[in-house]
Design an enzyme around this catalytic site. Sequence first.
Site, PDB file in Angstrom:
ATOM      1  N   LYS A 111       0.814  -1.214   0.000  1.00 45.45           N
ATOM      2  CA  LYS A 111       0.000   0.000   0.000  1.00 45.45           C
ATOM      3  C   LYS A 111       0.846   1.261   0.000  1.00 45.45           C
ATOM      4  O   LYS A 111       0.396   2.317  -0.422  1.00 45.45           O
ATOM      5  CB  LYS A 111      -0.938   0.004   1.204  1.00 45.45           C
ATOM      6  CG  LYS A 111      -2.055  -0.998   1.092  1.00 45.45           C
ATOM      7  CD  LYS A 111      -3.119  -0.744   2.117  1.00 45.45           C
ATOM      8  CE  LYS A 111      -4.281  -1.693   1.945  1.00 45.45           C
ATOM      9  NZ  LYS A 111      -5.336  -1.453   2.917  1.00 45.45           N
ATOM     10  N   LYS A 192      -5.029  -9.218  -5.917  1.00 43.43           N
ATOM     11  CA  LYS A 192      -6.305  -9.520  -5.256  1.00 43.43           C
ATOM     12  C   LYS A 192      -7.310  -8.404  -5.515  1.00 43.43           C
ATOM     13  O   LYS A 192      -6.937  -7.240  -5.691  1.00 43.43           O
ATOM     14  CB  LYS A 192      -6.104  -9.739  -3.758  1.00 43.43           C
ATOM     15  CG  LYS A 192      -5.934  -8.483  -2.944  1.00 43.43           C
ATOM     16  CD  LYS A 192      -6.186  -8.741  -1.464  1.00 43.43           C
ATOM     17  CE  LYS A 192      -6.190  -7.398  -0.741  1.00 43.43           C
ATOM     18  NZ  LYS A 192      -7.298  -7.126   0.113  1.00 43.43           N
ATOM     19  N   LYS A 195     -10.565  -2.967  -2.266  1.00 44.56           N
ATOM     20  CA  LYS A 195     -11.297  -1.701  -2.214  1.00 44.56           C
ATOM     21  C   LYS A 195     -10.417  -0.545  -2.640  1.00 44.56           C
ATOM     22  O   LYS A 195     -10.873   0.398  -3.242  1.00 44.56           O
ATOM     23  CB  LYS A 195     -11.694  -1.393  -0.761  1.00 44.56           C
ATOM     24  CG  LYS A 195     -12.770  -2.261  -0.208  1.00 44.56           C
ATOM     25  CD  LYS A 195     -13.330  -1.575   1.036  1.00 44.56           C
ATOM     26  CE  LYS A 195     -13.836  -2.607   2.004  1.00 44.56           C
ATOM     27  NZ  LYS A 195     -12.801  -2.990   2.979  1.00 44.56           N
TER      28      LYS A 195
HETATM   29  P1  ATP Z   1      -7.988  -2.831   0.950  1.00 48.11           P
HETATM   30  O1  ATP Z   1      -7.713  -3.456  -0.343  1.00 48.11           O
HETATM   31  O2  ATP Z   1      -8.229  -1.380   0.914  1.00 48.11           O
HETATM   32  O3  ATP Z   1      -7.036  -3.277   2.008  1.00 48.11           O
HETATM   33  P2  ATP Z   1      -9.835  -4.818   1.300  1.00 48.11           P
HETATM   34  O4  ATP Z   1     -10.722  -4.885   0.153  1.00 48.11           O
HETATM   35  O5  ATP Z   1      -8.681  -5.754   1.438  1.00 48.11           O
HETATM   36  O6  ATP Z   1      -9.345  -3.360   1.439  1.00 48.11           O
HETATM   37  P3  ATP Z   1     -10.477  -5.012   4.091  1.00 48.11           P
HETATM   38  O7  ATP Z   1     -11.464  -4.230   4.829  1.00 48.11           O
HETATM   39  O8  ATP Z   1      -9.089  -4.645   4.334  1.00 48.11           O
HETATM   40  O9  ATP Z   1     -10.777  -4.957   2.545  1.00 48.11           O
HETATM   41  O10 ATP Z   1     -10.697  -6.568   4.363  1.00 48.11           O
HETATM   42  C1  ATP Z   1     -11.818  -7.112   4.994  1.00 48.11           C
HETATM   43  C2  ATP Z   1     -11.794  -8.624   4.887  1.00 48.11           C
HETATM   44  O11 ATP Z   1     -11.976  -9.016   3.525  1.00 48.11           O
HETATM   45  C3  ATP Z   1     -10.493  -9.281   5.354  1.00 48.11           C
HETATM   46  O12 ATP Z   1     -10.815 -10.434   6.081  1.00 48.11           O
HETATM   47  C4  ATP Z   1      -9.798  -9.635   4.085  1.00 48.11           C
HETATM   48  O13 ATP Z   1      -8.944 -10.740   4.220  1.00 48.11           O
HETATM   49  C5  ATP Z   1     -10.963  -9.957   3.181  1.00 48.11           C
HETATM   50  N1  ATP Z   1     -10.608  -9.732   1.777  1.00 48.11           N
HETATM   51  C6  ATP Z   1     -10.290  -8.547   1.205  1.00 48.11           C
HETATM   52  N2  ATP Z   1     -10.019  -8.704  -0.105  1.00 48.11           N
HETATM   53  C7  ATP Z   1     -10.179 -10.034  -0.363  1.00 48.11           C
HETATM   54  C8  ATP Z   1     -10.046 -10.819  -1.540  1.00 48.11           C
HETATM   55  N3  ATP Z   1      -9.724 -10.281  -2.697  1.00 48.11           N
HETATM   56  N4  ATP Z   1     -10.296 -12.150  -1.455  1.00 48.11           N
HETATM   57  C9  ATP Z   1     -10.636 -12.721  -0.282  1.00 48.11           C
HETATM   58  N5  ATP Z   1     -10.778 -12.025   0.871  1.00 48.11           N
HETATM   59  C10 ATP Z   1     -10.550 -10.695   0.838  1.00 48.11           C
HETATM   60  N1  LTN Z   2      -6.396  -5.630   8.489  1.00 48.58           N
HETATM   61  C1  LTN Z   2      -7.639  -6.061   7.990  1.00 48.58           C
HETATM   62  C2  LTN Z   2      -8.813  -5.356   8.598  1.00 48.58           C
HETATM   63  C3  LTN Z   2      -8.828  -5.566  10.078  1.00 48.58           C
HETATM   64  C4  LTN Z   2      -9.119  -6.782  10.764  1.00 48.58           C
HETATM   65  C5  LTN Z   2      -9.023  -6.461  12.148  1.00 48.58           C
HETATM   66  C6  LTN Z   2      -9.440  -8.066  10.362  1.00 48.58           C
HETATM   67  C7  LTN Z   2      -8.555  -4.632  11.011  1.00 48.58           C
HETATM   68  N2  LTN Z   2      -8.683  -5.156  12.268  1.00 48.58           N
HETATM   69  C8  LTN Z   2      -9.224  -7.436  13.137  1.00 48.58           C
HETATM   70  C9  LTN Z   2      -9.642  -9.045  11.370  1.00 48.58           C
HETATM   71  C10 LTN Z   2      -9.524  -8.713  12.725  1.00 48.58           C
HETATM   72  C11 LTN Z   2      -7.577  -5.854   6.488  1.00 48.58           C
HETATM   73  O1  LTN Z   2      -6.861  -5.030   6.010  1.00 48.58           O
HETATM   74  N3  LTN Z   2      -8.303  -6.587   5.758  1.00 48.58           N
END
Ligand code: ATP
Ligand code: LTN
Length: 326
Positions: A111, A192, A195
């Site tokens: 990031k 992956k 968001k």
């Molecule tokens: P960012 O990309 O901004 O980090 P994100 O889309 O990864 O955001 P988070 O809020 O960080 O979303 O993640 C929430 C949950 O969704 C976490 O448990 C993460 O492992 C899961 N997750 C996020 N993206 C994926 C993906 N592409 N495939 C499977 N699980 C995902």
């Molecule tokens: N780091 C995670 C979001 C996250 C999370 C947590 C997930 C913050 N605190 C506690 C599980 C438990 C992410 O970026 N997907």
Amino acid sequence: MARVLSGIQPSGDLHLGNYLGALRQWVARQSVDDAYYCIVDLHALTQAIDPAELRRRTLETAAGFLAAGLDPEQVTIFAQSHVPAHTRLAWLLECTATMGELNRMTQFKDKGRGNESVRVGLFTYPVLMAADILAYDASHVPVGEDQRQHLELTRDLATRFNHHYGEVFVVPEATIPQVAARVMDLQQPDRKMSKSIPSPLGRIDLFEDADAIAKKVKKAVTDAEGIVAYDPIAKPGVSSLLDLLAAATNGSPMDLAGNYTRYGDLKNDVAEALISLIAPMRERYLGLLGDEAELRALLARGAEKANTVANATYERAASAIGLLER
Ligand code: ATP
Ligand code: LTN
């Protein structure tokens, strides 16, 4: 009953990766787990976000949790910033973690890449995540594959703290789904779905309408070989479509590959399966968005319960580390 905690950032629209990697597991186990699900708004501050957008997205994420099927009678839903013990505990843990340890975190590197002014919060983010988890004595943390490394750090910090100051924390385990633990971007199947990557065609939002889903699946990047086979290394695009179909129909990507000879047929079935999965959630979501007062009340009820648990853990940790009791 296992104590469970997990979180999602309100930094963008919930997408299919969030659902298949995390949310779906939360819903499936809500009647058996003692679960806390947190909208991690403080984590969303680690990258630029407009204040009004953050506020709006926090409410939308709460609506998204309900639309995906979480039942607030069975689980506790709350906003991270409503429970000050998370940041208080994070400080104690920051004084347990080392620079070297945080430097090894790959999400921070991904990031921060290409960004001249990386926020300190992005660097210390995994420690706040550890605090989120440890504050609830969670034994299980249902997350997608990308969070495995953060869970390892959480376990290391908890074990170290316990070793120095006595048995304060439960050492948690990650629960990662068998299928679709890492949903890939439809345009860049080596990344992956996320968001925070501006990839409107690569990402399927959880509450998207049928036409948009069909269009994105149709445009998904495959390869020029023209053979449907499950091989995530050699054929990432096609394999990712098979993963989605498997996840949406509870099948196996290997077995499903045998049913197709043409990419177009596979794409049609993927689109149809995703639309059936998403349509009922979309309808609920649109209904819930209108009632802001109810969403705020939901988070207030959740915060009350969460504060009781997290404060007790903080006090235990503070006392163990030698902070004078008030
Ligand atoms: P960012 O990309 O901004 O980090 P994100 O889309 O990864 O955001 P988070 O809020 O960080 O979303 O993640 C929430 C949950 O969704 C976490 O448990 C993460 O492992 C899961 N997750 C996020 N993206 C994926 C993906 N592409 N495939 C499977 N699980 C995902
Ligand atoms: N780091 C995670 C979001 C996250 C999370 C947590 C997930 C913050 N605190 C506690 C599980 C438990 C992410 O970026 N997907």
